[in-house]
Design a protein around this motif. Sequence first.
Motif, mmCIF file in Angstrom:
data_model
loop_
_atom_site.group_PDB
_atom_site.id
_atom_site.type_symbol
_atom_site.label_atom_id
_atom_site.label_comp_id
_atom_site.label_asym_id
_atom_site.label_seq_id
_atom_site.Cartn_x
_atom_site.Cartn_y
_atom_site.Cartn_z
ATOM 1 N N LEU A 1 0.836 -1.199 0.000
ATOM 2 C CA LEU A 1 0.000 0.000 0.000
ATOM 3 C C LEU A 1 0.869 1.247 0.000
ATOM 4 C CD1 LEU A 1 -2.757 -0.936 2.594
ATOM 5 C CD2 LEU A 1 -2.976 -0.790 0.129
ATOM 6 N N THR A 2 0.429 2.218 -0.762
ATOM 7 C CA THR A 2 1.100 3.512 -0.769
ATOM 8 C C THR A 2 0.024 4.582 -0.697
ATOM 9 O OG1 THR A 2 0.987 3.739 -3.172
ATOM 10 C CG2 THR A 2 2.950 2.627 -2.273
ATOM 11 N N SER A 3 0.425 5.787 -0.308
ATOM 12 C CA SER A 3 -0.548 6.879 -0.257
ATOM 13 C C SER A 3 -1.054 7.185 -1.676
ATOM 14 C CB SER A 3 0.053 8.116 0.400
ATOM 15 O OG SER A 3 1.219 8.512 -0.280
ATOM 16 N N ASP A 4 -0.209 6.988 -2.702
ATOM 17 C CA ASP A 4 -0.658 7.198 -4.088
ATOM 18 C C ASP A 4 -1.771 6.224 -4.457
ATOM 19 O OD1 ASP A 4 1.143 9.248 -4.453
ATOM 20 O OD2 ASP A 4 2.611 8.005 -5.524
ATOM 21 N N ARG A 5 -1.624 4.996 -4.020
ATOM 22 C CA ARG A 5 -2.640 3.982 -4.323
ATOM 23 C C ARG A 5 -3.964 4.326 -3.635
ATOM 24 N NH1 ARG A 5 -2.134 -2.366 -2.817
ATOM 25 N NH2 ARG A 5 -4.133 -2.982 -3.688
ATOM 26 N N ILE A 6 -3.880 4.798 -2.422
ATOM 27 C CA ILE A 6 -5.086 5.199 -1.696
ATOM 28 C C ILE A 6 -5.724 6.415 -2.358
ATOM 29 C CG2 ILE A 6 -5.949 6.112 0.500
ATOM 30 C CD1 ILE A 6 -3.789 4.297 1.847
ATOM 31 N N ASP A 7 -4.904 7.404 -2.731
ATOM 32 C CA ASP A 7 -5.417 8.591 -3.423
ATOM 33 C C ASP A 7 -6.087 8.214 -4.738
ATOM 34 O OD1 ASP A 7 -4.456 10.174 -1.371
ATOM 35 O OD2 ASP A 7 -2.666 10.817 -2.482
#
Length: 190
Positions: free
Chosen positions: A163-169
Amino acid sequence: EIGMRIVSTTDMANLPWSFYVVADPAVNAFNTPGGIVYVYTGLITAADNVAELASVIAHEVGHGVARHGTRQMSTAYGINVGAGILPGSDPGLVQQIAAQVAATGAMANFSRADEREADRMAIGFMYEAGYDPNALATFFEKLMSANQREPGAVAQFFSTHPLTSDRIDDARRRAAQYSNTQRLVRTDGR
């Protein structure tokens, strides 16, 4: 029930799908070729509502619909053939290769592109099945937060679903493209 509701929105709804609960406190879920999805009890209890649980199931269905595991199994088959295992030398060769790949966990280690594709598909499947697609991002945020508070608490999930913040965004942006999500299921009382 949740899995079949999600599958009914896909172009593979007419194929056999099976959903299993694994009695294990780990926060994890995975898909194997043949429409088989496993969800651990630890993941079920980590979800605050049915939409969060549905988001992970939809993500795993996305891997199945996109045939990510089948592609990996074909690659493993090619590697085994290249290593000298010839087709026809053993009638159970495909089953042996599948077991070997599954045993090493390689089937669950999808590329970042595969993960993004499964996320994208999950959001569409959720919306079509009547679940709030925003739950994918909220569940991923919850897991990232848990991992920051207690590293290793959700290590198994992170090892197979980085998981990355980019994936969540990206998940949040994709879910925002759907209108009228207020009418969609987040919790169902169960």
